[in-house]
Write a protein that holds these residues in place. Structure first.
Motif, mmCIF file in Angstrom:
data_model
loop_
_atom_site.group_PDB
_atom_site.id
_atom_site.type_symbol
_atom_site.label_atom_id
_atom_site.label_comp_id
_atom_site.label_asym_id
_atom_site.label_seq_id
_atom_site.Cartn_x
_atom_site.Cartn_y
_atom_site.Cartn_z
ATOM 1 N N TYR A 45 0.822 -1.205 0.000
ATOM 2 C CA TYR A 45 0.000 0.000 0.000
ATOM 3 C C TYR A 45 0.858 1.258 0.000
ATOM 4 N N TYR A 78 -6.418 -9.936 -4.151
ATOM 5 C CA TYR A 78 -5.936 -8.712 -3.503
ATOM 6 C C TYR A 78 -4.674 -8.132 -4.139
ATOM 7 N N LEU A 95 -1.058 -3.976 -5.597
ATOM 8 C CA LEU A 95 -2.406 -4.188 -5.090
ATOM 9 C C LEU A 95 -3.416 -4.085 -6.229
ATOM 10 N N ASP A 97 -7.626 -3.421 -7.177
ATOM 11 C CA ASP A 97 -8.672 -2.548 -6.628
ATOM 12 C C ASP A 97 -9.268 -3.162 -5.367
ATOM 13 N N PHE A 100 -6.882 -2.497 -2.514
ATOM 14 C CA PHE A 100 -6.987 -1.108 -2.057
ATOM 15 C C PHE A 100 -8.255 -0.896 -1.241
ATOM 16 N N LYS A 101 -9.373 -1.456 -1.707
ATOM 17 C CA LYS A 101 -10.641 -1.292 -1.004
ATOM 18 C C LYS A 101 -10.561 -1.893 0.399
ATOM 19 N N LYS A 104 -8.517 0.354 2.619
ATOM 20 C CA LYS A 104 -9.245 1.587 2.956
ATOM 21 C C LYS A 104 -10.225 1.330 4.093
#
Length: 145
Positions: A45, A78, A95, A97, A100-101, A104
């Motif tokens: 990340y 992932y 990463l 999407d 990332f989700k 987050k």
């Protein structure tokens, strides 16, 4: 306070903080990602991607453990891996999407922890706590490198 008592209190403080952070981490990890897999995701990340060798060095674990962890994360969607531009024998890991989700959502949990810390520490204590946490965590990382 004598040094032995001070060291004992320091160890207790670190241990209790670690236990509380573990409990909070378990609470916000709704995807049941293993600790190691989470560490891999978190490491990715903060970069635009990485090679397994760099991840191994950053996390202080063997290349084979990194490969197994990345394979599982890739199977879950992932992360994705592509051949590195600089060395076709190396894989470049980034990463997706979905990754990332997930992170987050985890960040929302971290924000909640920061709100708790903010509610019990004065502004000056917050600044000092932040500086000390970063200083100690950097020392841990440097000793692994």
């Amino acid at each position: 306070m004598n040094k032995q008592l001070y060291n004992s209190k320091l160890e207790e403080g670190l241990s209790r903080l670690q236990c509380e952070l573990v409990a909070e981490r378990n609470k916000i990890n709704t995807e049941n990602i293993s600790w190691f897999q989470y560490d891999l995701l978190e490491s990715l990340y903060h970069t635009d991607g990485n090679r397994p060798a760099e991840l191994s060095n950053n996390l202080g674990v063997s290349r084979s453990k990194i490969s197994k962890g990345l394979k599982a994360l890739k199977d879950m969607g992932y992360v994705k891996q592509e051949k590195s531009d600089s060395d076709a024998r190396e894989l470049w890991t980034v990463l997706t999407d979905k990754g990332f989700k997930f992170l987050k959502e985890i960040k929302k949990g971290h924000e909640h922890l920061a709100e708790i810390a903010e509610s019990v520490l004065t502004s000056d204590e917050q600044i000092l706590f932040t500086e000390l946490c970063l200083k100690v965590s950097n020392a841990f990382k440097e000793r692994r490198d």
